[in-house]
Design a protein around this motif. Structure first.
Motif, PDB file in Angstrom:
ATOM      1  N   ALA A  79       2.019  16.323 -13.927  1.00  0.00           N
ATOM      2  CA  ALA A  79       2.141  18.674 -13.880  1.00  0.00           C
ATOM      3  C   ALA A  79       3.177  18.764 -14.495  1.00  0.00           C
ATOM      4  CB  ALA A  79       2.461  17.963 -12.627  1.00  0.00           C
ATOM      5  N   GLY A  80       4.039  17.701 -15.301  1.00  0.00           N
ATOM      6  CA  GLY A  80       5.512  18.137 -15.939  1.00  0.00           C
ATOM      7  C   GLY A  80       6.676  18.252 -14.587  1.00  0.00           C
ATOM      8  N   HIS A  81       6.596  17.248 -13.511  1.00  0.00           N
ATOM      9  CA  HIS A  81       8.041  17.587 -12.756  1.00  0.00           C
ATOM     10  C   HIS A  81       8.803  16.461 -13.502  1.00  0.00           C
ATOM     11  CE1 HIS A  81       5.563  20.486 -10.585  1.00  0.00           C
ATOM     12  NE2 HIS A  81       5.042  19.546 -10.451  1.00  0.00           N
ATOM     13  N   ALA A  82      10.244  16.633 -13.627  1.00  0.00           N
ATOM     14  CA  ALA A  82      10.871  15.803 -13.605  1.00  0.00           C
ATOM     15  C   ALA A  82      10.995  14.814 -12.430  1.00  0.00           C
ATOM     16  CB  ALA A  82      12.306  16.118 -14.745  1.00  0.00           C
ATOM     17  N   ARG A  83      10.924  13.495 -12.145  1.00  0.00           N
ATOM     18  CA  ARG A  83      11.258  12.615 -11.240  1.00  0.00           C
ATOM     19  C   ARG A  83      11.903  11.244 -11.622  1.00  0.00           C
ATOM     20  NH1 ARG A  83       7.131  13.455  -7.825  1.00  0.00           N
ATOM     21  NH2 ARG A  83       8.111  11.381  -6.814  1.00  0.00           N
ATOM     22  N   PRO A  84      13.414  11.628 -11.921  1.00  0.00           N
ATOM     23  CA  PRO A  84      14.105  10.250 -12.134  1.00  0.00           C
ATOM     24  C   PRO A  84      13.866   9.275 -11.094  1.00  0.00           C
ATOM     25  CG  PRO A  84      15.327  12.230 -12.071  1.00  0.00           C
ATOM     26  CD  PRO A  84      14.305  12.345 -11.580  1.00  0.00           C
ATOM     27  N   TYR A  85      13.737   7.839 -11.958  1.00  0.00           N
ATOM     28  CA  TYR A  85      13.132   6.734 -11.552  1.00  0.00           C
ATOM     29  C   TYR A  85      13.846   5.278 -11.434  1.00  0.00           C
ATOM     30  CZ  TYR A  85      10.049   4.471  -7.645  1.00  0.00           C
ATOM     31  OH  TYR A  85       9.768   3.390  -5.950  1.00  0.00           O
ATOM     32  N   GLY A  86      14.607   4.307 -11.120  1.00  0.00           N
ATOM     33  CA  GLY A  86      15.432   4.283 -12.165  1.00  0.00           C
ATOM     34  C   GLY A  86      15.821   4.311 -13.624  1.00  0.00           C
ATOM     35  N   ASP A  87      16.370   3.129 -14.528  1.00  0.00           N
ATOM     36  CA  ASP A  87      17.112   3.623 -15.825  1.00  0.00           C
ATOM     37  C   ASP A  87      15.278   2.375 -16.806  1.00  0.00           C
ATOM     38  OD1 ASP A  87      17.553   0.750 -15.635  1.00  0.00           O
ATOM     39  OD2 ASP A  87      19.213   1.288 -15.379  1.00  0.00           O
ATOM     40  N   GLY A  88      15.037   2.513 -16.270  1.00  0.00           N
ATOM     41  CA  GLY A  88      13.899   1.795 -17.021  1.00  0.00           C
ATOM     42  C   GLY A  88      13.947  -0.059 -16.781  1.00  0.00           C
ATOM     43  N   THR A  89      15.026  -0.530 -16.497  1.00  0.00           N
ATOM     44  CA  THR A  89      15.110  -2.006 -16.266  1.00  0.00           C
ATOM     45  C   THR A  89      14.210  -2.559 -15.068  1.00  0.00           C
ATOM     46  OG1 THR A  89      17.649  -1.576 -15.421  1.00  0.00           O
ATOM     47  CG2 THR A  89      17.219  -2.163 -17.300  1.00  0.00           C
ATOM     48  N   ALA A 137       0.880  -0.990  -0.085  1.00  0.00           N
ATOM     49  CA  ALA A 137      -0.255   0.042   0.193  1.00  0.00           C
ATOM     50  C   ALA A 137       1.046   1.588   0.496  1.00  0.00           C
ATOM     51  CB  ALA A 137      -0.778   0.250   1.492  1.00  0.00           C
ATOM     52  N   ALA A 138       2.083   1.092   0.850  1.00  0.00           N
ATOM     53  CA  ALA A 138       2.599   2.115   0.518  1.00  0.00           C
ATOM     54  C   ALA A 138       3.474   2.547  -0.546  1.00  0.00           C
ATOM     55  CB  ALA A 138       4.003   2.129   1.827  1.00  0.00           C
ATOM     56  N   HIS A 139       3.742   1.952  -1.343  1.00  0.00           N
ATOM     57  CA  HIS A 139       4.554   1.501  -2.613  1.00  0.00           C
ATOM     58  C   HIS A 139       3.538   2.137  -3.612  1.00  0.00           C
ATOM     59  CE1 HIS A 139       6.148   0.660  -6.921  1.00  0.00           C
ATOM     60  NE2 HIS A 139       5.143  -0.354  -6.369  1.00  0.00           N
ATOM     61  N   LEU A 140       2.279   1.698  -2.854  1.00  0.00           N
ATOM     62  CA  LEU A 140       1.027   1.974  -4.181  1.00  0.00           C
ATOM     63  C   LEU A 140       0.852   3.875  -3.804  1.00  0.00           C
ATOM     64  CD1 LEU A 140      -2.168  -0.058  -4.314  1.00  0.00           C
ATOM     65  CD2 LEU A 140      -0.995   1.228  -6.617  1.00  0.00           C
ATOM     66  N   ALA A 141       1.058   4.029  -2.431  1.00  0.00           N
ATOM     67  CA  ALA A 141       0.376   5.439  -2.556  1.00  0.00           C
ATOM     68  C   ALA A 141       1.289   6.656  -2.926  1.00  0.00           C
ATOM     69  CB  ALA A 141       1.118   5.707  -1.131  1.00  0.00           C
ATOM     70  N   SER A 148      16.629  -2.435 -11.895  1.00  0.00           N
ATOM     71  CA  SER A 148      16.219  -1.032 -10.893  1.00  0.00           C
ATOM     72  C   SER A 148      15.567  -0.201 -10.743  1.00  0.00           C
ATOM     73  CB  SER A 148      17.113   0.118 -12.397  1.00  0.00           C
ATOM     74  OG  SER A 148      15.841   0.564 -13.059  1.00  0.00           O
ATOM     75  N   LEU A 149      14.597  -1.350 -11.251  1.00  0.00           N
ATOM     76  CA  LEU A 149      12.887   0.050 -10.380  1.00  0.00           C
ATOM     77  C   LEU A 149      12.557  -1.190  -9.649  1.00  0.00           C
ATOM     78  CD1 LEU A 149      10.720  -0.599 -13.988  1.00  0.00           C
ATOM     79  CD2 LEU A 149      10.848   1.854 -13.050  1.00  0.00           C
ATOM     80  N   ALA A 150      13.161  -2.033  -9.553  1.00  0.00           N
ATOM     81  CA  ALA A 150      12.876  -3.041  -7.900  1.00  0.00           C
ATOM     82  C   ALA A 150      14.023  -2.437  -7.041  1.00  0.00           C
ATOM     83  CB  ALA A 150      13.133  -4.524  -7.783  1.00  0.00           C
ATOM     84  N   GLY A 151      15.042  -1.936  -7.437  1.00  0.00           N
ATOM     85  CA  GLY A 151      16.060  -0.887  -6.521  1.00  0.00           C
ATOM     86  C   GLY A 151      15.839   0.242  -5.851  1.00  0.00           C
ATOM     87  N   ALA A 152      14.590   1.058  -7.007  1.00  0.00           N
ATOM     88  CA  ALA A 152      14.308   2.402  -6.466  1.00  0.00           C
ATOM     89  C   ALA A 152      13.121   1.919  -5.708  1.00  0.00           C
ATOM     90  CB  ALA A 152      13.685   3.193  -7.918  1.00  0.00           C
ATOM     91  N   ASN A 153      12.541   0.953  -6.490  1.00  0.00           N
ATOM     92  CA  ASN A 153      11.168   0.812  -5.077  1.00  0.00           C
ATOM     93  C   ASN A 153      11.481   0.340  -3.917  1.00  0.00           C
ATOM     94  OD1 ASN A 153       9.571   0.839  -7.537  1.00  0.00           O
ATOM     95  ND2 ASN A 153       9.522  -1.542  -7.816  1.00  0.00           N
ATOM     96  N   GLU A 154      11.927  -0.096  -3.348  1.00  0.00           N
ATOM     97  CA  GLU A 154      13.050  -0.507  -2.111  1.00  0.00           C
ATOM     98  C   GLU A 154      13.464   0.920  -1.442  1.00  0.00           C
ATOM     99  OE1 GLU A 154      12.436  -3.238  -0.720  1.00  0.00           O
ATOM    100  OE2 GLU A 154      11.369  -4.034  -2.710  1.00  0.00           O
ATOM    101  N   ARG A 155      14.360   1.600  -2.129  1.00  0.00           N
ATOM    102  CA  ARG A 155      14.781   3.005  -1.480  1.00  0.00           C
ATOM    103  C   ARG A 155      13.515   3.386  -1.365  1.00  0.00           C
ATOM    104  NH1 ARG A 155      18.781   1.891  -5.811  1.00  0.00           N
ATOM    105  NH2 ARG A 155      17.518   3.604  -6.503  1.00  0.00           N
ATOM    106  N   SER A 156      12.926   3.933  -2.245  1.00  0.00           N
ATOM    107  CA  SER A 156      11.485   5.004  -1.815  1.00  0.00           C
ATOM    108  C   SER A 156      10.569   3.971  -0.041  1.00  0.00           C
ATOM    109  CB  SER A 156      10.560   4.704  -2.674  1.00  0.00           C
ATOM    110  OG  SER A 156      10.189   3.983  -3.516  1.00  0.00           O
ATOM    111  N   LEU A 157      10.815   3.379  -0.418  1.00  0.00           N
ATOM    112  CA  LEU A 157       9.833   2.444   0.702  1.00  0.00           C
ATOM    113  C   LEU A 157      11.006   3.329   1.981  1.00  0.00           C
ATOM    114  CD1 LEU A 157       8.492  -1.217  -0.364  1.00  0.00           C
ATOM    115  CD2 LEU A 157       7.282   1.138   0.291  1.00  0.00           C
ATOM    116  N   ALA A 158      12.013   2.354   2.197  1.00  0.00           N
ATOM    117  CA  ALA A 158      12.837   2.407   3.291  1.00  0.00           C
ATOM    118  C   ALA A 158      13.061   4.092   3.772  1.00  0.00           C
ATOM    119  CB  ALA A 158      14.029   2.107   2.602  1.00  0.00           C
ATOM    120  N   GLU A 159      12.519   5.340   2.594  1.00  0.00           N
ATOM    121  CA  GLU A 159      12.938   6.287   3.347  1.00  0.00           C
ATOM    122  C   GLU A 159      11.374   6.513   3.280  1.00  0.00           C
ATOM    123  OE1 GLU A 159      14.410   7.916  -0.179  1.00  0.00           O
ATOM    124  OE2 GLU A 159      16.303   7.254  -0.112  1.00  0.00           O
ATOM    125  N   PHE A 160      10.442   5.822   3.974  1.00  0.00           N
ATOM    126  CA  PHE A 160       8.689   6.641   3.980  1.00  0.00           C
ATOM    127  C   PHE A 160       8.479   5.335   4.568  1.00  0.00           C
ATOM    128  CE2 PHE A 160       4.428   5.959   2.572  1.00  0.00           C
ATOM    129  CZ  PHE A 160       3.669   7.245   2.887  1.00  0.00           C
TER     130      PHE A 160
END
Length: 277
Positions: free
Chosen positions: A72-82, A57-61, A85-97
């Motif tokens: 809205a036009g805001h650049a938000r880098p999040y992994g490199d598409g692989t 649920a936190a990941h969805l939020a 990298s997406l799994a790594g970005a998910n884990e980092r964002s969850l750890a920070e939230f």
């Protein structure tokens, strides 16, 4: 900006959102929120996954917030598409939230889904949007948001023993994203040197073509001429397989996948051509 709707095309003239997409996004977000608000056990594990209900649920939020920002036009880098990298970005964002509460997360999921829809409707620019899976049109971004919520909403419903929110109408609204994403998540080891033409047909209408020429995969909204293999598939089954939530053996045995063509043996290879992100 007026609120006129193109009655012939059934689309929002401001951004050309496919008919029903905005409503499907909002309804899916509300249904996910209702799952969480129904005294959900936020520590229960998602079947077959490493996340708990609270983490999913936190990941969805967070993902809904990310996509609202992109819309809205805001650049938000999040992994490199692989996928890695997406799994790594998910884990980092969850750890920070740190939020794992049902009510706050339910409110965030709904709020950010609505914000994404409003941004897609109100911004008149038609340029591409850079997403975690590459450049997309605004319409494809909306379809991406819906697809992502349906996948994780399905996980939450399974974990909580509740009915999921996937249906044929919503699956068809995921096709703009799925057709855009498929060439980007192709497994080169599986497609190397392969030549094949697939006609993929969803029960009740809708479908697309996939062509491989010397291992290079292309996707087209129309079926290829003279397909080698035609796969007719129940829509919800198609989406769950595409998102890596379901294998093909069970659906084949239950008659939810039908195959014909001069090379029917190509059908079992099709799901393995892609790596779900």
């Amino acid at each position: 900006m007026g609120e006129e709707v193109n009655a012939v095309a059934g689309q929002d003239v401001r951004r050309g959102l496919p008919e029903g997409l905005a409503a499907a996004i909002r309804e899916t977000a509300e249904e996910i929120a209702a799952l969480l608000r129904a005294d959900a056990d936020m520590e229960r594990r998602i079947p077959g996954a490493e996340w708990s209900v609270g983490e999913a649920a936190a990941h969805l939020a967070l993902a809904n917030e990310l996509m609202a920002g992109l819309a809205a036009g805001h650049a938000r880098p999040y992994g490199d598409g692989t996928p890695q990298s997406l799994a790594g970005a998910n884990e980092r964002s969850l750890a920070e939230f740190g939020e794992r509460g049902a009510e706050p997360l339910a409110a965030m999921i709904v709020e950010h889904a609505d914000a994404c829809v409003k941004a897609l409707e109100e911004d008149t620019s038609e340029g591409p949007v850079v997403t975690p899976l590459g450049s997309m049109s605004p319409q494809e971004l909306g379809s991406y948001l819906l697809t992502h919520m349906l996948g994780h909403g399905y996980d939450l419903a399974r974990a909580l023993g509740r009915p999921h929110m996937l249906d044929r109408a919503r699956v068809r609204l995921t096709l703009p994203f799925m057709l855009t994403a498929m060439p980007r998540v192709t497994d080169p080891l599986r497609t190397a040197g392969m030549n094949a033409r697939y006609d993929i047909r969803l029960w009740g209408g809708g479908g697309f073509g996939v062509t491989l020429a010397d291992g290079v995969l292309t996707v087209d909204p129309e079926p290829p001429a003279g397909p080698d293999c035609t796969i007719s598939i129940e829509p919800v089954t198609f989406l769950l397989m595409g998102l890596g939530r379901l294998g093909q053996v069970g659906p084949i045995l239950r008659g939810r996948i039908l195959v014909r063509g001069r090379k029917p043996w190509l059908a079992p290879r099709f799901p393995g051509l892609f790596t779900a992100p």
